[in-house]
Design a protein around this motif. Sequence first.
Motif, PDB file in Angstrom:
ATOM      1  N   MET B 231     -19.249 -45.434 -24.535  1.00 61.40           N
ATOM      2  CA  MET B 231     -20.379 -46.029 -23.831  1.00 61.40           C
ATOM      3  C   MET B 231     -20.206 -47.537 -23.650  1.00 61.40           C
ATOM      4  SD  MET B 231     -23.454 -43.767 -25.538  1.00 61.40           S
ATOM      5  CE  MET B 231     -24.834 -44.382 -24.591  1.00 61.40           C
ATOM      6  N   PHE B 232     -19.235 -48.139 -24.358  1.00 62.37           N
ATOM      7  CA  PHE B 232     -18.980 -49.566 -24.135  1.00 62.37           C
ATOM      8  C   PHE B 232     -17.964 -49.765 -23.015  1.00 62.37           C
ATOM      9  CE2 PHE B 232     -16.303 -48.347 -27.841  1.00 62.37           C
ATOM     10  CZ  PHE B 232     -15.049 -48.519 -27.282  1.00 62.37           C
ATOM     11  N   HIS B 233     -17.503 -48.666 -22.431  1.00 63.86           N
ATOM     12  CA  HIS B 233     -16.474 -48.750 -21.404  1.00 63.86           C
ATOM     13  C   HIS B 233     -17.064 -48.295 -20.068  1.00 63.86           C
ATOM     14  CE1 HIS B 233     -12.548 -48.698 -19.604  1.00 63.86           C
ATOM     15  NE2 HIS B 233     -12.676 -47.439 -19.277  1.00 63.86           N
ATOM     16  N   VAL B 234     -17.427 -49.269 -19.212  1.00 61.57           N
ATOM     17  CA  VAL B 234     -17.990 -48.970 -17.882  1.00 61.57           C
ATOM     18  C   VAL B 234     -19.106 -47.929 -17.967  1.00 61.57           C
ATOM     19  CG1 VAL B 234     -17.336 -48.843 -15.459  1.00 61.57           C
ATOM     20  CG2 VAL B 234     -15.557 -49.027 -17.184  1.00 61.57           C
ATOM     21  N   ASN B 235     -20.077 -48.162 -18.870  1.00 58.66           N
ATOM     22  CA  ASN B 235     -21.235 -47.271 -18.990  1.00 58.66           C
ATOM     23  C   ASN B 235     -20.841 -45.814 -19.216  1.00 58.66           C
ATOM     24  OD1 ASN B 235     -23.059 -49.388 -18.475  1.00 58.66           O
ATOM     25  ND2 ASN B 235     -22.833 -49.114 -16.264  1.00 58.66           N
ATOM     26  N   ALA B 236     -19.735 -45.598 -19.968  1.00 59.34           N
ATOM     27  CA  ALA B 236     -19.244 -44.222 -20.149  1.00 59.34           C
ATOM     28  C   ALA B 236     -19.176 -43.511 -18.792  1.00 59.34           C
ATOM     29  CB  ALA B 236     -20.105 -43.437 -21.142  1.00 59.34           C
ATOM     30  N   TRP B 237     -18.619 -44.234 -17.828  1.00 64.63           N
ATOM     31  CA  TRP B 237     -18.447 -43.728 -16.460  1.00 64.63           C
ATOM     32  C   TRP B 237     -19.772 -43.326 -15.808  1.00 64.63           C
ATOM     33  CZ3 TRP B 237     -13.596 -40.136 -17.450  1.00 64.63           C
ATOM     34  CH2 TRP B 237     -12.525 -40.951 -17.876  1.00 64.63           C
ATOM     35  N   GLY B 238     -20.863 -43.915 -16.273  1.00 63.56           N
ATOM     36  CA  GLY B 238     -22.162 -43.629 -15.652  1.00 63.56           C
ATOM     37  C   GLY B 238     -22.763 -42.299 -16.065  1.00 63.56           C
ATOM     38  N   LEU B 239     -22.119 -41.600 -16.993  1.00 63.72           N
ATOM     39  CA  LEU B 239     -22.578 -40.249 -17.347  1.00 63.72           C
ATOM     40  C   LEU B 239     -23.934 -40.236 -18.047  1.00 63.72           C
ATOM     41  CD1 LEU B 239     -19.097 -38.859 -18.447  1.00 63.72           C
ATOM     42  CD2 LEU B 239     -20.273 -38.466 -16.272  1.00 63.72           C
ATOM     43  N   PRO B 240     -24.211 -41.181 -18.969  1.00 69.30           N
ATOM     44  CA  PRO B 240     -25.542 -41.160 -19.601  1.00 69.30           C
ATOM     45  C   PRO B 240     -26.669 -41.320 -18.580  1.00 69.30           C
ATOM     46  CG  PRO B 240     -24.023 -42.522 -20.869  1.00 69.30           C
ATOM     47  CD  PRO B 240     -23.329 -42.189 -19.580  1.00 69.30           C
ATOM     48  N   HIS B 241     -26.504 -42.230 -17.626  1.00 66.42           N
ATOM     49  CA  HIS B 241     -27.544 -42.410 -16.606  1.00 66.42           C
ATOM     50  C   HIS B 241     -27.677 -41.151 -15.744  1.00 66.42           C
ATOM     51  CE1 HIS B 241     -26.190 -46.713 -17.295  1.00 66.42           C
ATOM     52  NE2 HIS B 241     -27.442 -46.721 -17.672  1.00 66.42           N
ATOM     53  N   ALA B 242     -26.539 -40.607 -15.342  1.00 64.26           N
ATOM     54  CA  ALA B 242     -26.562 -39.414 -14.499  1.00 64.26           C
ATOM     55  C   ALA B 242     -27.193 -38.238 -15.234  1.00 64.26           C
ATOM     56  CB  ALA B 242     -25.148 -39.065 -14.045  1.00 64.26           C
ATOM     57  N   ALA B 275     -15.437 -35.649 -20.452  1.00 61.39           N
ATOM     58  CA  ALA B 275     -14.801 -36.750 -19.747  1.00 61.39           C
ATOM     59  C   ALA B 275     -14.091 -37.666 -20.727  1.00 61.39           C
ATOM     60  CB  ALA B 275     -15.848 -37.553 -18.964  1.00 61.39           C
ATOM     61  N   ALA B 276     -12.830 -37.992 -20.429  1.00 61.92           N
ATOM     62  CA  ALA B 276     -12.067 -38.892 -21.297  1.00 61.92           C
ATOM     63  C   ALA B 276     -10.815 -39.379 -20.594  1.00 61.92           C
ATOM     64  CB  ALA B 276     -11.678 -38.185 -22.598  1.00 61.92           C
ATOM     65  N   VAL B 277     -10.139 -40.325 -21.229  1.00 64.98           N
ATOM     66  CA  VAL B 277      -8.846 -40.824 -20.720  1.00 64.98           C
ATOM     67  C   VAL B 277      -7.755 -39.816 -21.095  1.00 64.98           C
ATOM     68  CG1 VAL B 277      -9.545 -43.240 -20.816  1.00 64.98           C
ATOM     69  CG2 VAL B 277      -8.496 -42.181 -22.828  1.00 64.98           C
ATOM     70  N   PRO B 278      -6.595 -39.890 -20.425  1.00 63.22           N
ATOM     71  CA  PRO B 278      -5.553 -38.878 -20.633  1.00 63.22           C
ATOM     72  C   PRO B 278      -5.102 -38.719 -22.083  1.00 63.22           C
ATOM     73  CG  PRO B 278      -5.006 -40.229 -18.717  1.00 63.22           C
ATOM     74  CD  PRO B 278      -6.221 -40.837 -19.341  1.00 63.22           C
ATOM     75  N   THR B 279      -4.986 -39.818 -22.838  1.00 60.02           N
ATOM     76  CA  THR B 279      -4.451 -39.680 -24.201  1.00 60.02           C
ATOM     77  C   THR B 279      -5.331 -38.776 -25.062  1.00 60.02           C
ATOM     78  OG1 THR B 279      -5.535 -41.778 -24.697  1.00 60.02           O
ATOM     79  CG2 THR B 279      -3.159 -41.840 -24.337  1.00 60.02           C
TER      80      THR B 279
END
Lengths: 550, 550
Positions: B231-242, B275-279
């Motif tokens: 959630m500290f990374h670009v609003n967790a891709w906006g997922l919490p708001h969505a 949702a996550a980064v590849p690693t």
Amino acid sequence: MLSTMQDVPLTVSRLLRHGSVVHGDSQVITWTGDAAPERRTFAEIGRRCARLAHALRDELGVRGDQRVGTLMWNNSDHMEAYLAVPSMGAVLHTLNLRLPADQLTWIVNHAADRVLIVNGSLLPLLAPLLPHLPTVEHVVVAGPGDRSVLADARPQVHEYEELLAGRETGFDWPELDEREAAVLCYTSGTTGDPKGVAYSHRSIYLHAMQVNNAEAFAMTVADTMLPVVPMFHVNAWGLPHAAFMAGTTLLMPDRFLQPAPLAEMIEAERPTLAAAVPTIWQGLLAELDARQRDVASLRSVIIGGAACPPSLMRAFWDRHAIRVLHAWGMTETSPLGCIAHPPKGLSEEEEWAYRQTQGRFPASVEARLAGADGTFQPWDGKSTGELEVRGPWIAAAYYGGAAGVPLRPEDKFSPDGWLRTGDVGTITPDGYLTLTDRAKDVIKSGGEWISSVELENHLMAHPEVAEAAVVAVPDEKWGERPLATVVLREGAGVDYAELRAFLAERVARWQLPERWALVPAVPKTSVGKFDKKVIRRQYADGELDVRQLG
Amino acid sequence: MLSTMQDVPLTVSRLLRHGSVVHGDSQVITWTGDAAPERRTFAEIGRRCARLAHALRDELGVRGDQRVGTLMWNNSDHMEAYLAVPSMGAVLHTLNLRLPADQLTWIVNHAADRVLIVNGSLLPLLAPLLPHLPTVEHVVVAGPGDRSVLADARPQVHEYEELLAGRETGFDWPELDEREAAVLCYTSGTTGDPKGVAYSHRSIYLHAMQVNNAEAFAMTVADTMLPVVPMFHVNAWGLPHAAFMAGTTLLMPDRFLQPAPLAEMIEAERPTLAAAVPTIWQGLLAELDARQRDVASLRSVIIGGAACPPSLMRAFWDRHAIRVLHAWGMTETSPLGCIAHPPKGLSEEEEWAYRQTQGRFPASVEARLAGADGTFQPWDGKSTGELEVRGPWIAAAYYGGAAGVPLRPEDKFSPDGWLRTGDVGTITPDGYLTLTDRAKDVIKSGGEWISSVELENHLMAHPEVAEAAVVAVPDEKWGERPLATVVLREGAGVDYAELRAFLAERVARWQLPERWALVPAVPKTSVGKFDKKVIRRQYADGELDVRQLG
């Protein structure tokens, strides 16, 4: 603290650019009856929109926010006007071709349309009005139809295709303020003059995003949408705009709106989605029952504009595996007010109860129920009130015409700016709306509301009753009380006391009418609805033989 | 002509109100390791948001647009700060707990955070910084963790739960200008000071609508979303708001980000989306291969933040029937830039080519490619340029701090206001982006661009090559030319001519490096990426043994 984000306006030209570039291969298919359907790609429509804008500006001199009216069916020419006219900064005015001549004339004059684009097949409707449309300088005729009726017309007449031919296929679309008007659409209110809603670029764009939401119609590039709902009616529920946003192919029925050609175009072009008012679906269902038709391509059909009979929803699901999606809205709400997707985790049977509501409100539509005593009612699924809504695609006023001052009639807009929908109903704790009545037909009795529709439905369920209409009449003690007017079946011998007892088993005691009248027929409007104004007048004038009970 | 629509702002408080009322039964579930997960309904979160706002305003004196920082994992307390802080008009500042101490200090001071909400488990990270954070007046500690490290702390220390206890569960959220800042998030750029993006209420709201679009992540009330992305990374891709917009239940991993607990929480709580980064996905895949785990609930996982190896996408599909959805974005793009849904009508094999692109642009994101010569390149799937984007959720500048003037560095923003992404790639005619390089690593040779990454990938495919890094070096005739630095495998005997011949079979002749150097190792950054700055300096300082070929 100001944000650091780009100040990019939400405009129709953005939809036009996106659809014609990123989804250039998607199509607008127009049904032509016996001939092969006409197919235009979004890329081609993009080029023709540029040509149309050049023609309107350079040839017809359209400037600024002048109005360009359309009197057209759902087809790809209409789609071009939809995108090009607002994108160049002018205002598209969609004209309802089903309106009486005097209303149509009134509307064109009120909007001061300078140009009219009209389908050839609708010229017989337009030609007699032209002498009464002083602001109209140009008539542009598109598609088949006899042009000779325009022989003596005063405005300059142009052929749509000739106007577009040879012009540039690019246009430098201006960057507009998203709050400017893009489309003007008049409601055909049953009382008073028609009222114009001026949709903004912003409201159209946001509404299109909502249409494509997974919880709304979920249109994608993999879909083909058949909008039977006319493009002159609340932007065809925003589907053309949403299609250009999502790359959804559109199947346009043009003037072929009868059940047989609809079934034929579904069979031939295999749309995955369709949208229309209940009567259209009722007709299509009869067609499907009568003839073997392949409509398996349809995954969902959207029904709005009027409450959908549960039996119709069931029939589509049981007999054709097609999901009916119930939605509620009005001209003033763009129109997406709510959509009846059921909540998760329910059985198929439990879901039906939710599918039959008007639907659940999305985040952009706030709702409240103004009760009989003026206070806001709880969302408990029981408390009744007039629905008021607020949101970025809800009207705040009506277009004021040449005078310029927007109209804010008190019965339509609350002092704090919410739209008074004129619909009465309940809302569940989880935001599902069920409408029970029109506000003007509700009976306001001693601080409580009585639904005339509910009483009528119960009365009409009595085997001896052919029709029943309930209206509010003045009452010294209670303010208003219900008057029940009843049409008996031929040879029926039921009496008032029996009817009242029948009702008493079904509604609360305080809702039971004291005033009853047998009538030979319920007076009806030109479109077949109960004309309650006439009943109230008949009562006031003492024309009814009223019995007092209880 | 002004529209007649309501002027209703798109704000975070609208999401809070909607989610907590209409979707009051949806949940935020926080994983707690061995204990039972903590469950809060959206309705409960709505009440706690009101309490938090009262506490921040009445107890801690937060006023106007003051900044409230969060140093927290993904959990429901963080969700409350997400919604309450912007809704009350203050600005939420999400702090990246993986940053080095000096950068974290710099960022808190630049944003002038007045309050920090911090998870107990992160106090060892925060405590040593506090003496260097003069603007921070209050530290609010939430969740488990030893408080004793704060014993000597200067700011006032509060317990999150104690602060909320007993306060009112309603709050009169102010009606804000949608262009005001809602959330501040700094990029951890590799060069220069971190730069803050101030998302507006409008950008967050529009982005949430896009996330829920049928062509994006299509989140609905029937879904449970597992945002592993912090959630500290670009609003967790906006997922919490969505999620609050759609009523989607959130499964929050808190600090349990290792493959085993991730698999465990998926098995237990059955999310439909993640949702996550590849690693992270690479680690989860290894876990799934090693142990029998039931992850059948997942219909789709969203991968972004870095290019996803095609093999990973294939493995999830082939071995676990899970669709990987590739998406591209960055802090400056909120982050949804494009999403790799394939077009319709393709075979499964053809679809793979599209799934491996960075994705297709939605209507709200305009894109263009600025070529080597400064002209914009065609969308032909071949022509290469630096990606520039424009849209309502794209940054126009960086936050200027106390000075107040937004920063618009030339290498980040074009004169006409587009964001220069620093990414180089191609776009197909139907709007699919493929990235090939970072702009700073591209070799600008005589008006053409050479991809360093492409040359490296080819070189590293040679059996005798362990690693290869290609950088641009100055060239009198061409401006820049590639220098290839190569690490050979132990005991390998390959020579420059052979490597050059190997490359010549794979790339155009004019792209072949003339300058070659064998090196013992490629210099790397602290996160393991090739450090091309160092190689360029080594070359400039004559530290490399360079051979000239061709």
